[in-house]
Design a protein around this motif. Structure first.
Motif, PDB file in Angstrom:
ATOM      1  N   ALA A  93       0.830  -1.209   0.000  1.00  8.68           N
ATOM      2  CA  ALA A  93       0.000   0.000   0.000  1.00  8.68           C
ATOM      3  C   ALA A  93       0.864   1.259   0.000  1.00  8.68           C
ATOM      4  CB  ALA A  93      -0.935  -0.009   1.213  1.00  8.68           C
TER       5      ALA A  93
ATOM      6  N   ASP B 194       2.047   1.797  -3.548  1.00  7.66           N
ATOM      7  CA  ASP B 194       0.959   2.346  -4.369  1.00  7.66           C
ATOM      8  C   ASP B 194       0.727   3.824  -4.041  1.00  7.66           C
ATOM      9  OD1 ASP B 194       0.522  -0.011  -5.718  1.00  7.66           O
ATOM     10  OD2 ASP B 194      -0.993  -0.738  -4.313  1.00  7.66           O
TER      11      ASP B 194
ATOM     12  N   ARG C  57      -5.940   2.031  -5.031  1.00  5.85           N
ATOM     13  CA  ARG C  57      -5.350   0.713  -4.754  1.00  5.85           C
ATOM     14  C   ARG C  57      -4.614   0.718  -3.421  1.00  5.85           C
ATOM     15  NH1 ARG C  57      -1.949  -2.032  -9.506  1.00  5.85           N
ATOM     16  NH2 ARG C  57      -0.211  -0.798  -8.697  1.00  5.85           N
ATOM     17  N   ALA C  58      -3.966   1.799  -3.100  1.00  4.31           N
ATOM     18  CA  ALA C  58      -3.279   1.901  -1.809  1.00  4.31           C
ATOM     19  C   ALA C  58      -4.270   1.797  -0.657  1.00  4.31           C
ATOM     20  CB  ALA C  58      -2.513   3.218  -1.721  1.00  4.31           C
ATOM     21  N   SER C  59      -5.394   2.503  -0.775  1.00  7.48           N
ATOM     22  CA  SER C  59      -6.414   2.449   0.277  1.00  7.48           C
ATOM     23  C   SER C  59      -6.959   1.042   0.438  1.00  7.48           C
ATOM     24  CB  SER C  59      -7.563   3.403  -0.056  1.00  7.48           C
ATOM     25  OG  SER C  59      -7.120   4.737  -0.055  1.00  7.48           O
TER      26      SER C  59
ATOM     27  N   LYS D  89      -5.501  -1.884  -0.328  1.00  5.02           N
ATOM     28  CA  LYS D  89      -4.524  -2.803   0.267  1.00  5.02           C
ATOM     29  C   LYS D  89      -4.314  -2.494   1.751  1.00  5.02           C
ATOM     30  CE  LYS D  89      -1.724  -4.610  -3.505  1.00  5.02           C
ATOM     31  NZ  LYS D  89      -2.598  -4.191  -4.600  1.00  5.02           N
ATOM     32  N   ALA D  90      -4.256  -1.220   2.095  1.00  2.00           N
ATOM     33  CA  ALA D  90      -4.061  -0.863   3.501  1.00  2.00           C
ATOM     34  C   ALA D  90      -5.246  -1.314   4.337  1.00  2.00           C
ATOM     35  CB  ALA D  90      -3.867   0.648   3.631  1.00  2.00           C
TER      36      ALA D  90
ATOM     37  N   ALA E 287       0.495   0.228   6.925  1.00  2.54           N
ATOM     38  CA  ALA E 287      -0.880   0.382   6.443  1.00  2.54           C
ATOM     39  C   ALA E 287      -1.432   1.750   6.834  1.00  2.54           C
ATOM     40  CB  ALA E 287      -1.760  -0.734   7.003  1.00  2.54           C
TER      41      ALA E 287
ATOM     42  N   ALA F 268       0.312   4.477   4.780  1.00  3.98           N
ATOM     43  CA  ALA F 268      -0.241   4.548   3.421  1.00  3.98           C
ATOM     44  C   ALA F 268      -1.572   5.293   3.419  1.00  3.98           C
ATOM     45  CB  ALA F 268      -0.426   3.137   2.865  1.00  3.98           C
TER      46      ALA F 268
END
Length: 881
Positions: free
Chosen positions: A549, A552, A560-562, A564-565, A586, A589
């Motif tokens: 994250a 990303d 995408r970062a949000s 995955k985190a 996390a 991110a």
């Protein structure tokens, strides 16, 4: 008169008869058990009932309550004492007492036989009677096949007029399968007799002990619902000031339980059976082959018989020929073995360890060696079986770590030094870790070491993990690469279930990220997140996803970062990790995403979460990036000097160990300086950046040069900014610089077009920060094009997109009508962020026709904005990707 006690003989006979043939009285501690009574009530038409379980499971009291509730004049009870063998005499006497006219059946030649003529006469008398007779046989262990054949004959030839209820620790050797096939049998077994938590709570209250639900469950789980165990535990808990806190120790320390088990179970066994019980108690699970290894060839048959006789041992589901003792009985056997034959106990543990290692159960082998404090052998096994990865991943509170900490501080073998190095690392002592590793390395070089390759492999992995936490990024990356090569050299040993490949990929990912190689970092972390280590250890997978994250977020892939985190934190929470033990990456991110969205409140919350994580100080990536986010918050709040001071101090600290991260902070400081109109400072900061040719650096330089009117420098910087793989933020910032250029060249239409492109590009991820923190020239360009910025409503409404998407996710209507081919084509162009005019031109239709298509799409998808339509279409699979 009786010569012994002066009582009339008839009175004694009555007392003996009452004890023999009377239904037992229920004690004050008896627990009413409706679920089992209902099962017994359904046995009215059956010929045979078997209630079997170990001593003290409440068999007799359960059946006594049933008989007292449902029995009548035709129901009798026989209590057999130890040594009683005359089944037929007592059965006939019981029936006679009930009023059945029983003829003299005669007796067979054998003591336990009624004989053919006797059986026929007794069966005829019962069958011809108009009543249906029930006899409870309590405590008789029917092990004679001859007797069983006669009883079976009697039941079959009384045509339902006789029902026998056997209450015993051992199943009668009747052909029970025949009765099952005829649906003529009810069986209540040990598992049925086990008290539920609710029943256990009732029993404890009767004894004056009140526990919370969790404490009741804990106690009941420890004694496996054993009624006698609960009663003994209740007696012990009744004397405690806080019984809830004593549950964990009361079972092990209650002498009554042990005395009962020794007297009723262990000492009741013949010597050869007793020996087998003690020889097989050293392991928690007895595999088929292991039983013979520990106790000889006959042991498996003996354990099978003991399981059938309910001797606190049970078969293991889905493991043919395997058994396990009830935990409290197993612990008693172990204590008795240690008392009776301590040397034999040591031999058995070594035998079990060897069998487990040979048959692919290294973790069980480790437990056996630990039980006899063979710590050097424990360390050797951990290294030989490549369990170092598991040891590193499970943390200081894991079961394997607790075992490893027992290895002496001055081991004689290099494997011991490697294991001690991991223990030191888990305790946060990187210096001691390095010292142990150095000693192990010297021993490997100087001695003929058993399993030398395994030692070298484990050593390299531990050293890479240590370096990842405490060495500079370049050194850590070199050691990580070395560890990866070592692990890749063991494909057969690390193929399945081994944590080393995943752990090494994680280290490679982290060190690559520290060095600024985001592509390699992403590849390695994706491999780690899908490894065996990640599948078996949720906390490790959460850590992998948290760092993915971060990558990303740095690349500007904010959605995408949000995702995955959020997934990382969900996994960590589901695994039971407290907030302080969750991955700080996390939260970092999410904080960067919120800052780029310019949602400052959410950003502050995530920063607070990140700073509360215990592992943040040892995580250079998260620590440095957190400082950068905090500086962004300070600048957004009007405290530019504080922000620049923070970034300067942290970049100076990071320069020696993490030059790439230090450069990122300098770039961020330059961007904030630009936003504050301090162009010269921005250029001085950029001059200190080691890799000035990076797109993110070049675009900030271009923005600074545009403010100074240095056209050639702007062009040169923009060329560098277009090269490589610029982040989304760099791409947007570059377009803004180009827009300022066009405006300076007096090309307002081109400036408008470029500005529009930058806004549409940023809109995909709701990237607001470049516009809020732009330099003076960009701000003038934005303010001059009010119509365009007005069309991009999202720019001045942080959080609106989030609220809209949340609301639509909670209550979004389904598509009520399929989209036409033309509408799907329009939807694809909407996803590309094209204007109405551009879409109409591409599709060769009028603007009015296009608007009609758009209105139809919004209606069918149940949304009121184009962006919302694109999002929902993606969720419904209407758009590719």
């Amino acid at each position: 008169m009786n010569a012994d006690d002066g009582r009339p003989a008839s009175t004694l006979d009555d007392l003996l008869a009452a004890a023999r043939f009377g239904v037992p009285e229920l004690t004050s501690s008896h627990v009413h058990r409706p679920r089992l009574l209902e099962a017994l009530a359904r046995a009215d038409t059956l010929q045979l009932v078997v209630v079997g379980g170990p001593a003290g499971t409440g068999k007799t009291s359960l059946v006594a309550e049933w008989i007292r509730r449902a029995g009548g004049d035709t129901t009798g009870w026989i209590t057999f004492e130890d040594g009683d063998t005359d089944f037929w005499d007592y059965l006939i006497e019981c029936l006679d007492r009930l009023g059945l006219d029983v003829p003299d059946p005669g007796r067979g030649a054998k003591a336990d036989s009624l004989g053919r003529q006797g059986l026929i006469a007794l069966a005829a008398a019962i069958a011809e009677s108009p009543q249906r007779w029930t006899v409870v046989v309590d405590g008789y262990e029917m092990v004679s096949l001859d007797l069983a054949r006669e009883v079976d004959y009697l039941l079959r030839h009384t045509f339902g007029h006789l029902r026998l209820v056997f209450v015993s620790r051992v199943d009668p050797v009747l052909p029970l399968y025949r009765y099952r096939l005829r649906d003529a049998l009810l069986e209540i077994r040990a598992a049925d007799l086990a008290f539920t938590d609710e029943e256990a709570a009732t029993l404890l209250r009767r004894a004056g002990v009140r526990l919370g639900r969790a404490a009741v469950h804990d106690l009941n789980e420890r004694v496996r619902g054993w009624a006698a165990g609960l009663r003994f535990a209740a007696r012990a808990l009744a004397d405690q000031e806080d019984p809830g806190k004593s549950v964990a120790t009361v079972v092990a320390q209650t002498g009554d339980i042990n005395e009962y088990l020794i007297g009723e179970v262990l000492d009741a066994q013949p010597p050869d059976i007793r020996r087998i019980l003690l020889d097989t108690c050293v392991t928690d699970l007895l595999y088929a082959g292991l039983i013979e290894e520990l106790a000889g060839t006959k042991a498996a048959h003996v354990l099978a018989e003991l399981a059938r006789s309910n001797a606190f041992i049970e078969p293991v589901p889905d493991r043919a020929g395997s058994y396990r003792y009830y935990p409290f009985f197993r612990d008693l056997l172990r204590a008795q073995l240690a008392y009776d034959a301590p040397q034999r106990m040591m031999e058995l543990h070594r035998k079990a360890a060897g069998w487990f290692e040979r048959h692919g159960h290294p973790r069980d082998s480790l437990d056996q060696l630990a039980a006899i404090a063979a710590w050097e052998e424990v360390a050797a096994l951990i290294v030989d079986e490549l369990m170092i990865g598991r040891l590193l991943l499970e943390g200081p509170d894991g079961a394997l770590s607790r075992v490893a900490r027992q290895v002496p501080e001055e081991p004689a073998q290099p494997a011991g030094h490697v294991v001690r190095a991991v223990a030191a690392l888990a305790g946060g002592d990187e210096v001691a870790c390095a010292q142990y590793l150095a000693r192990a390395r010297r021993m490997v070089e100087d001695q003929d070491v058993r399993q030398k390759d395994a030692v070298v492999l484990s050593l390299s992995v531990v050293d890479a993990v240590r370096a990842c936490r405490s060495e500079d990024a370049a050194s850590a990356a070199a050691l990580a690469e070395q560890a990866e090569r070592a692990v890749n050299g063991w494909p057969s040993r690390t193929a399945s279930g081994c944590e080393l490949p995943g752990l090494v990929q994680f280290i490679r990912g982290i060190t690559s990220l520290r060095c600024g190689d985001l592509r390699l970092a992403r590849k390695a972390l994706l491999a780690a997140a899908s490894s065996d280590a990640a599948r078996s250890r949720p906390a490790f997978r959460a850590d992998c996803l948290g760092n993915l994250a971060v990558i990303d977020a740095l690349n500007g892939q904010l959605s995408r970062a949000s995702q995955k985190a959020a997934e990382a934190l969900t996994i960590a929470k589901a695994a039971g990790l407290p907030a302080a033990d969750r991955p700080p990456a996390a939260h970092v991110a999410l904080a960067r995403v919120a800052l780029d969205h310019y949602e400052l409140k959410a950003c502050r919350e995530q920063v607070a979460f990140a700073m509360s994580c215990l592992s943040l100080p040892g995580d250079p990536i998260s620590r440095v990036l957190t400082e950068g986010v905090q500086a962004g918050l300070e600048a957004a709040g009007g405290y530019l000097e504080a922000a620049l001071t923070r970034l300067g101090a942290e970049s100076a600290r990071a320069t020696r160990t993490d030059p790439w991260l230090a450069d990122r902070l300098r770039v961020e400081a330059a961007e904030l300086s630009m936003a504050g109109g301090r162009v010269d400072l921005a250029l001085r900061l950029l001059a200190a950046v080691e890799h000035a040719d990076q797109p993110d650096v070049a675009v900030v330089a271009a923005a600074a040069y545009v403010e100074q009117g240095q056209e050639s420098a702007v062009e040169e910087s923009l060329v560098r900014a277009r090269a490589g793989e610029p982040s989304l933020r760099a791409q947007v910032a570059r377009l803004l610089v180009e827009g300022v250029q066009e405006a300076g060249r007096r090309s307002p239409n081109r400036a408008h077009t470029v500005l529009d492109r930058s806004l549409r590009l940023a809109a995909k991820e709701q990237l607001r920060r470049p516009f809020h923190e732009a330099g003076p020239s960009v701000r003038r360009l934005l303010s001059a094009d009010i119509r365009l910025t007005g069309e991009h409503w999202w720019l001045s409404h942080p959080g609106a997109e989030h609220r809209e998407s949340t609301a639509s996710a909670e209550a979004e209507p389904e598509v009520v009508e399929a989209l036409t081919a033309k509408e799907l084509e329009v939807l694809g162009h909407l996803e590309e962020m094209l204007t109405t005019e551009e879409i109409a031109e591409k599709m060769f239709v009028s603007v009015n026709t296009l608007r009609t298509h758009v209105r139809s799409i919004l209606r069918k998808l149940g949304v009121n904005r184009r962006n919302a339509a694109v999002r929902k279409a993606r969720r419904l699979g209407l758009l590719d990707g």
